[in-house]
Design a protein around this motif. Structure first.
Motif, PDB file in Angstrom:
ATOM      1  N   LEU A 122     -72.717 -25.973  44.588  1.00  0.00           N
ATOM      2  CA  LEU A 122     -71.687 -25.140  45.209  1.00  0.00           C
ATOM      3  C   LEU A 122     -70.667 -26.000  45.945  1.00  0.00           C
ATOM      4  O   LEU A 122     -69.479 -25.658  45.983  1.00  0.00           O
ATOM      5  CB  LEU A 122     -72.305 -24.101  46.149  1.00  0.00           C
ATOM      6  CG  LEU A 122     -71.319 -23.060  46.679  1.00  0.00           C
ATOM      7  CD1 LEU A 122     -70.614 -22.303  45.551  1.00  0.00           C
ATOM      8  CD2 LEU A 122     -72.017 -22.086  47.625  1.00  0.00           C
ATOM      9  N   THR A 123     -71.093 -27.125  46.498  1.00  0.00           N
ATOM     10  CA  THR A 123     -70.172 -28.059  47.153  1.00  0.00           C
ATOM     11  C   THR A 123     -69.126 -28.554  46.158  1.00  0.00           C
ATOM     12  O   THR A 123     -67.928 -28.562  46.455  1.00  0.00           O
ATOM     13  CB  THR A 123     -70.947 -29.236  47.768  1.00  0.00           C
ATOM     14  OG1 THR A 123     -71.760 -28.741  48.844  1.00  0.00           O
ATOM     15  CG2 THR A 123     -70.030 -30.323  48.294  1.00  0.00           C
ATOM     16  N   LEU A 124     -69.575 -28.958  44.969  1.00  0.00           N
ATOM     17  CA  LEU A 124     -68.632 -29.411  43.942  1.00  0.00           C
ATOM     18  C   LEU A 124     -67.625 -28.307  43.599  1.00  0.00           C
ATOM     19  O   LEU A 124     -66.428 -28.561  43.461  1.00  0.00           O
ATOM     20  CB  LEU A 124     -69.391 -29.836  42.683  1.00  0.00           C
ATOM     21  CG  LEU A 124     -70.159 -31.149  42.780  1.00  0.00           C
ATOM     22  CD1 LEU A 124     -71.143 -31.265  41.631  1.00  0.00           C
ATOM     23  CD2 LEU A 124     -69.207 -32.334  42.810  1.00  0.00           C
ATOM     24  N   TRP A 125     -68.135 -27.083  43.451  1.00  0.00           N
ATOM     25  CA  TRP A 125     -67.257 -25.960  43.111  1.00  0.00           C
ATOM     26  C   TRP A 125     -66.248 -25.684  44.232  1.00  0.00           C
ATOM     27  O   TRP A 125     -65.047 -25.529  43.973  1.00  0.00           O
ATOM     28  CB  TRP A 125     -68.083 -24.712  42.810  1.00  0.00           C
ATOM     29  CG  TRP A 125     -67.232 -23.548  42.418  1.00  0.00           C
ATOM     30  CD1 TRP A 125     -66.999 -22.422  43.150  1.00  0.00           C
ATOM     31  CD2 TRP A 125     -66.486 -23.403  41.208  1.00  0.00           C
ATOM     32  NE1 TRP A 125     -66.156 -21.582  42.458  1.00  0.00           N
ATOM     33  CE2 TRP A 125     -65.825 -22.164  41.262  1.00  0.00           C
ATOM     34  CE3 TRP A 125     -66.320 -24.205  40.083  1.00  0.00           C
ATOM     35  CZ2 TRP A 125     -65.011 -21.697  40.242  1.00  0.00           C
ATOM     36  CZ3 TRP A 125     -65.490 -23.747  39.056  1.00  0.00           C
ATOM     37  CH2 TRP A 125     -64.856 -22.513  39.145  1.00  0.00           C
ATOM     38  N   ALA A 126     -66.727 -25.625  45.466  1.00  0.00           N
ATOM     39  CA  ALA A 126     -65.838 -25.305  46.596  1.00  0.00           C
ATOM     40  C   ALA A 126     -64.767 -26.373  46.779  1.00  0.00           C
ATOM     41  O   ALA A 126     -63.592 -26.049  46.999  1.00  0.00           O
ATOM     42  CB  ALA A 126     -66.654 -25.129  47.875  1.00  0.00           C
ATOM     43  N   ILE A 127     -65.151 -27.632  46.684  1.00  0.00           N
ATOM     44  CA  ILE A 127     -64.157 -28.703  46.794  1.00  0.00           C
ATOM     45  C   ILE A 127     -63.100 -28.533  45.707  1.00  0.00           C
ATOM     46  O   ILE A 127     -61.896 -28.624  45.966  1.00  0.00           O
ATOM     47  CB  ILE A 127     -64.818 -30.096  46.702  1.00  0.00           C
ATOM     48  CG1 ILE A 127     -65.663 -30.369  47.946  1.00  0.00           C
ATOM     49  CG2 ILE A 127     -63.755 -31.186  46.524  1.00  0.00           C
ATOM     50  CD1 ILE A 127     -66.553 -31.605  47.828  1.00  0.00           C
ATOM     51  N   GLY A 128     -63.533 -28.267  44.494  1.00  0.00           N
ATOM     52  CA  GLY A 128     -62.592 -28.075  43.392  1.00  0.00           C
ATOM     53  C   GLY A 128     -61.662 -26.898  43.607  1.00  0.00           C
ATOM     54  O   GLY A 128     -60.477 -26.958  43.265  1.00  0.00           O
ATOM     55  N   GLU A 129     -62.199 -25.824  44.166  1.00  0.00           N
ATOM     56  CA  GLU A 129     -61.358 -24.650  44.451  1.00  0.00           C
ATOM     57  C   GLU A 129     -60.288 -24.988  45.485  1.00  0.00           C
ATOM     58  O   GLU A 129     -59.140 -24.545  45.363  1.00  0.00           O
ATOM     59  CB  GLU A 129     -62.226 -23.488  44.932  1.00  0.00           C
ATOM     60  CG  GLU A 129     -63.082 -22.876  43.834  1.00  0.00           C
ATOM     61  CD  GLU A 129     -62.254 -22.201  42.766  1.00  0.00           C
ATOM     62  OE1 GLU A 129     -61.798 -21.063  42.984  1.00  0.00           O
ATOM     63  OE2 GLU A 129     -62.038 -22.825  41.700  1.00  0.00           O
ATOM     64  N   VAL A 130     -60.641 -25.776  46.495  1.00  0.00           N
ATOM     65  CA  VAL A 130     -59.648 -26.185  47.496  1.00  0.00           C
ATOM     66  C   VAL A 130     -58.610 -27.105  46.851  1.00  0.00           C
ATOM     67  O   VAL A 130     -57.400 -26.914  47.030  1.00  0.00           O
ATOM     68  CB  VAL A 130     -60.326 -26.860  48.711  1.00  0.00           C
ATOM     69  CG1 VAL A 130     -59.291 -27.474  49.645  1.00  0.00           C
ATOM     70  CG2 VAL A 130     -61.194 -25.850  49.463  1.00  0.00           C
ATOM     71  N   LEU A 131     -59.069 -28.090  46.080  1.00  0.00           N
ATOM     72  CA  LEU A 131     -58.130 -29.022  45.444  1.00  0.00           C
ATOM     73  C   LEU A 131     -57.194 -28.297  44.477  1.00  0.00           C
ATOM     74  O   LEU A 131     -56.039 -28.698  44.319  1.00  0.00           O
ATOM     75  CB  LEU A 131     -58.889 -30.128  44.710  1.00  0.00           C
ATOM     76  CG  LEU A 131     -59.698 -31.079  45.592  1.00  0.00           C
ATOM     77  CD1 LEU A 131     -60.436 -32.094  44.733  1.00  0.00           C
ATOM     78  CD2 LEU A 131     -58.813 -31.774  46.624  1.00  0.00           C
ATOM     79  N   ALA A 132     -57.678 -27.231  43.846  1.00  0.00           N
ATOM     80  CA  ALA A 132     -56.851 -26.455  42.912  1.00  0.00           C
ATOM     81  C   ALA A 132     -55.943 -25.457  43.623  1.00  0.00           C
ATOM     82  O   ALA A 132     -55.137 -24.783  42.974  1.00  0.00           O
ATOM     83  CB  ALA A 132     -57.754 -25.721  41.919  1.00  0.00           C
ATOM     84  N   GLY A 133     -56.089 -25.327  44.946  1.00  0.00           N
ATOM     85  CA  GLY A 133     -55.248 -24.408  45.702  1.00  0.00           C
ATOM     86  C   GLY A 133     -55.694 -22.957  45.655  1.00  0.00           C
ATOM     87  O   GLY A 133     -54.947 -22.060  46.036  1.00  0.00           O
ATOM     88  N   ARG A 134     -56.923 -22.708  45.191  1.00  0.00           N
ATOM     89  CA  ARG A 134     -57.423 -21.330  45.121  1.00  0.00           C
ATOM     90  C   ARG A 134     -58.239 -20.944  46.350  1.00  0.00           C
ATOM     91  O   ARG A 134     -58.632 -19.780  46.482  1.00  0.00           O
ATOM     92  CB  ARG A 134     -58.250 -21.135  43.849  1.00  0.00           C
ATOM     93  CG  ARG A 134     -57.391 -21.188  42.595  1.00  0.00           C
ATOM     94  CD  ARG A 134     -58.167 -20.828  41.349  1.00  0.00           C
ATOM     95  NE  ARG A 134     -59.105 -21.860  40.973  1.00  0.00           N
ATOM     96  CZ  ARG A 134     -58.874 -22.798  40.060  1.00  0.00           C
ATOM     97  NH1 ARG A 134     -57.730 -22.827  39.425  1.00  0.00           N
ATOM     98  NH2 ARG A 134     -59.795 -23.693  39.775  1.00  0.00           N
ATOM     99  N   MET A 135     -58.512 -21.913  47.210  1.00  0.00           N
ATOM    100  CA  MET A 135     -59.227 -21.637  48.459  1.00  0.00           C
ATOM    101  C   MET A 135     -58.632 -22.565  49.520  1.00  0.00           C
ATOM    102  O   MET A 135     -58.317 -23.722  49.226  1.00  0.00           O
ATOM    103  CB  MET A 135     -60.727 -21.937  48.299  1.00  0.00           C
ATOM    104  CG  MET A 135     -61.557 -21.615  49.527  1.00  0.00           C
ATOM    105  SD  MET A 135     -63.308 -22.148  49.415  1.00  0.00           S
ATOM    106  CE  MET A 135     -63.834 -21.487  47.860  1.00  0.00           C
ATOM    107  N   ALA A 136     -58.494 -22.065  50.727  1.00  0.00           N
ATOM    108  CA  ALA A 136     -58.014 -22.890  51.832  1.00  0.00           C
ATOM    109  C   ALA A 136     -59.178 -23.656  52.442  1.00  0.00           C
ATOM    110  O   ALA A 136     -60.315 -23.178  52.440  1.00  0.00           O
ATOM    111  CB  ALA A 136     -57.356 -22.017  52.898  1.00  0.00           C
ATOM    112  N   ARG A 137     -58.912 -24.831  52.940  1.00  0.00           N
ATOM    113  CA  ARG A 137     -59.939 -25.661  53.578  1.00  0.00           C
ATOM    114  C   ARG A 137     -60.680 -24.871  54.653  1.00  0.00           C
ATOM    115  O   ARG A 137     -61.898 -24.956  54.787  1.00  0.00           O
ATOM    116  CB  ARG A 137     -59.285 -26.927  54.139  1.00  0.00           C
ATOM    117  CG  ARG A 137     -59.989 -27.677  55.254  1.00  0.00           C
ATOM    118  CD  ARG A 137     -61.371 -28.172  54.881  1.00  0.00           C
ATOM    119  NE  ARG A 137     -62.020 -28.891  55.950  1.00  0.00           N
ATOM    120  CZ  ARG A 137     -62.711 -28.336  56.932  1.00  0.00           C
ATOM    121  NH1 ARG A 137     -62.819 -27.023  57.024  1.00  0.00           N
ATOM    122  NH2 ARG A 137     -63.311 -29.065  57.846  1.00  0.00           N
ATOM    123  N   ASN A 138     -59.957 -24.050  55.416  1.00  0.00           N
ATOM    124  CA  ASN A 138     -60.591 -23.311  56.516  1.00  0.00           C
ATOM    125  C   ASN A 138     -61.419 -22.123  56.044  1.00  0.00           C
ATOM    126  O   ASN A 138     -62.014 -21.422  56.857  1.00  0.00           O
ATOM    127  CB  ASN A 138     -59.556 -22.886  57.563  1.00  0.00           C
ATOM    128  CG  ASN A 138     -58.548 -21.890  57.038  1.00  0.00           C
ATOM    129  OD1 ASN A 138     -58.582 -21.482  55.877  1.00  0.00           O
ATOM    130  ND2 ASN A 138     -57.623 -21.504  57.897  1.00  0.00           N
TER     131      ASN A 138
END
Length: 142
Positions: A101-117
């Motif tokens: 899930l860490t890999l997925w969440a980091i990727g979502e942030v890098l892709a702009g689909r999730m904010a870091r916060n």
């Protein structure tokens, strides 16, 4: 194997047995991603046994071993690309599901689909502590 559904495409899990891997195909899973290094823990099947069980069941298989300190942008991008390209549901596993899930969440942030916060709450919603993802993002996403 404890498995958590993240969305219609991705589930994360703890270590599956070869029999559990074989059963994934009956559930419509198309890809198994292994995020555990071989030999991480006594009794884990290892990537060769997992690949054999996955291929025997008709599943695609990706061996992408990482540990918290060894996560790279390339690993995140490879994980994300594999999930997105899979023709059906994906199960990604490590010891508990957290690294996957860490890999997925980091990727979502890098892709702009999730904010870091949003990372901590996203993890908590699924029962995971993603503080490692937050640390990685703080150190590497700038």
């Amino acid at each position: 194997m404890k498995r958590t559904t993240i969305d219609s495409k991705l589930s994360v899990a703890g270590q599956p047995s070869p029999a559990e891997i074989a059963a994934l195909a009956d559930e419509g899973v198309s890809l198994l991603i292994n995020n555990r290094p071989d030999g991480e823990e006594p009794g884990q099947p290892g990537s060769a046994a997992e690949r054999a069980a996955a291929e025997a069941a008709g599943l695609r298989y990706l061996d992408l071993p990482v540990t918290g300190p060894t996560i790279t942008r390339a690993a995140v991008e490879r994980f994300h690309a594999a999930v997105e390209a899979a023709p059906g549901p994906v199960v990604a596993h490590c010891r508990s599901g957290t690294r996957s899930l860490t890999l997925w969440a980091i990727g979502e942030v890098l892709a702009g689909r999730m904010a870091r916060n949003e990372v901590a709450a996203y993890g908590a919603r699924h029962g995971f502590d993603l503080s490692g993802a937050e640390r990685w993002l703080d150190a590497n996403a700038g």
